[in-house]
Scaffold this motif. Structure first.
Motif, PDB file in Angstrom:
ATOM      1  N   LEU A  21      34.894  -0.865  33.127  1.00 54.80           N
ATOM      2  CA  LEU A  21      35.882  -1.911  32.891  1.00 54.80           C
ATOM      3  C   LEU A  21      35.253  -3.308  32.892  1.00 54.80           C
ATOM      4  O   LEU A  21      35.878  -4.275  32.471  1.00 54.80           O
ATOM      5  CB  LEU A  21      36.996  -1.840  33.944  1.00 54.80           C
ATOM      6  CG  LEU A  21      37.960  -0.656  33.803  1.00 54.80           C
ATOM      7  CD1 LEU A  21      38.969  -0.655  34.938  1.00 54.80           C
ATOM      8  CD2 LEU A  21      38.678  -0.688  32.459  1.00 54.80           C
TER       9      LEU A  21
ATOM     10  N   ALA B  81      44.601  -3.406  33.469  1.00 55.00           N
ATOM     11  CA  ALA B  81      43.364  -2.639  33.338  1.00 55.00           C
ATOM     12  C   ALA B  81      43.576  -1.361  32.524  1.00 55.00           C
ATOM     13  O   ALA B  81      42.728  -0.976  31.713  1.00 55.00           O
ATOM     14  CB  ALA B  81      42.805  -2.294  34.720  1.00 55.00           C
ATOM     15  N   ARG B  82      44.699  -0.705  32.739  1.00 51.88           N
ATOM     16  CA  ARG B  82      44.960   0.531  31.994  1.00 51.88           C
ATOM     17  C   ARG B  82      45.145   0.240  30.503  1.00 51.88           C
ATOM     18  O   ARG B  82      44.660   0.986  29.661  1.00 51.88           O
ATOM     19  CB  ARG B  82      46.189   1.234  32.571  1.00 51.88           C
ATOM     20  CG  ARG B  82      46.502   2.567  31.925  1.00 51.88           C
ATOM     21  CD  ARG B  82      47.517   3.356  32.717  1.00 51.88           C
ATOM     22  NE  ARG B  82      46.908   3.925  33.925  1.00 51.88           N
ATOM     23  CZ  ARG B  82      47.587   4.635  34.821  1.00 51.88           C
ATOM     24  NH1 ARG B  82      48.886   4.835  34.676  1.00 51.88           N
ATOM     25  NH2 ARG B  82      46.959   5.139  35.871  1.00 51.88           N
TER      26      ARG B  82
ATOM     27  N   SER C 102      41.702  -0.371  29.052  1.00 52.32           N
ATOM     28  CA  SER C 102      40.966   0.872  28.841  1.00 52.32           C
ATOM     29  C   SER C 102      41.486   1.629  27.618  1.00 52.32           C
ATOM     30  O   SER C 102      40.728   2.314  26.928  1.00 52.32           O
ATOM     31  CB  SER C 102      41.046   1.768  30.087  1.00 52.32           C
ATOM     32  OG  SER C 102      42.358   2.269  30.269  1.00 52.32           O
TER      33      SER C 102
ATOM     34  N   ALA D 152      41.946   3.412  35.958  1.00 50.10           N
ATOM     35  CA  ALA D 152      42.155   2.001  35.624  1.00 50.10           C
ATOM     36  C   ALA D 152      43.476   1.494  36.183  1.00 50.10           C
ATOM     37  O   ALA D 152      43.601   0.316  36.539  1.00 50.10           O
ATOM     38  CB  ALA D 152      42.107   1.806  34.114  1.00 50.10           C
TER      39      ALA D 152
END
Length: 268
Positions: free
Chosen positions: A162, A177-178, A181, A226
């Motif tokens: 990341l 974050a997800r 990703s 994530a």
């Protein structure tokens, strides 16, 4: 991130996914061909397969185990070296560190993915497994080992991967974050495999389709973990989300050359 910015990030990552795939593909194919030449076997690398100019009953056990394990083993070694390199450059803001990441991921695929699909399809590394006289139970154990290892590696490297966000962002909020990703890894994986499949038509096999698709076993845990991340803070210097046109041009040229050169066939 706006929708346009997410699209640009996915485009840049897809381009590097393709370049990384072609580099690892050429590396493993040429290494396999050189390995075959040690047994005085003439090979021809094509965009969808490697042809071996030898009668089926002339294969020896040593030749099979050496030739069909060369690519996967060298991929594992290269993958380890690439990960070491990435740990050294992970805090750099340049886009090319993402190329290192994708090459590392493809090396994982060309070892553990080939091990898993080889055991299931009895092709590629599966020939080595056959000549080691593993029965069905042994093949199942190898398959489960490859699946669990890829998934576990994805969990382990999720946070470091990341850090590629620092090319575009000063802060990656934990709640984003997800999504990052998804646009940096999952979407490029899907788009890249579609492009590879189209380039290799009509020669691409079901085995190769499943092999390339098995990267998802490595990427899913990255996406899952994530969602558990805290905020990541990077350098405060101004960042810009832009298309890297030079990389796009390189990818297009490489795709055309691979289709033409390996369409004709490269002999060793």
């Amino acid at each position: 991130m706006t929708g346009k910015q997410r699209l640009i990030i996915s485009l840049n990552s897809t381009v590097l996914f393709l370049i990384a795939y072609m580099l690892v593909f050429m590396f493993t194919s040429i290494a396999t061909a050189i390995s075959a030449s040690a047994f005085e076997i003439t090979t021809e690398i094509q965009y969808s397969q490697i042809l071996y100019y030898i009668r089926s009953y002339d294969w020896t056990s040593d030749a099979v185990k050496t030739i069909f394990s060369t690519g996967p083993i060298l991929s594992l070694i290269l993958g380890i070296l690439l990960w070491i390199l990435y740990t050294k450059v992970s805090e750099e803001t340049g886009i090319l560190k993402l190329l290192v990441v994708w090459m590392f991921i493809h090396c994982i695929l060309f070892f553990f993915g080939d091990m898993m699909m080889g055991a299931l399809f009895s092709k590629g590394f599966g020939y080595v497994i056959m000549y080691l006289y593993f029965m069905d139970t042994g093949k199942m154990i190898i398959t489960l080992f490859a699946i669990s290892t890829m998934f576990t590696l994805g969990l382990i490297v999720a946070r470091p991967l990341l850090f590629t966000a620092n090319t575009y962002l000063n802060v990656l909020p934990g709640n984003q974050a997800r999504r990052f990703s998804l646009v940096q890894y999952i979407i490029p994986f899907v788009a890249g495999n579609i492009i590879i499949g189209l380039v290799k038509l009509p020669g691409i096999s079901l085995y190769e389709i499943f092999l390339n698709a098995s990267i998802i076993l490595f990427l899913i845990p990255i996406y899952i973990r994530a969602g558990m991340m805290q905020d990541l803070f990077f350098e405060e210097e101004p960042k810009m989300i832009k298309i890297y046109w030079k990389n796009l041009g390189i990818a297009l040229v490489m795709l055309v050359l691979i289709r033409i050169v390996f369409g004709i066939g490269l002999r060793f």
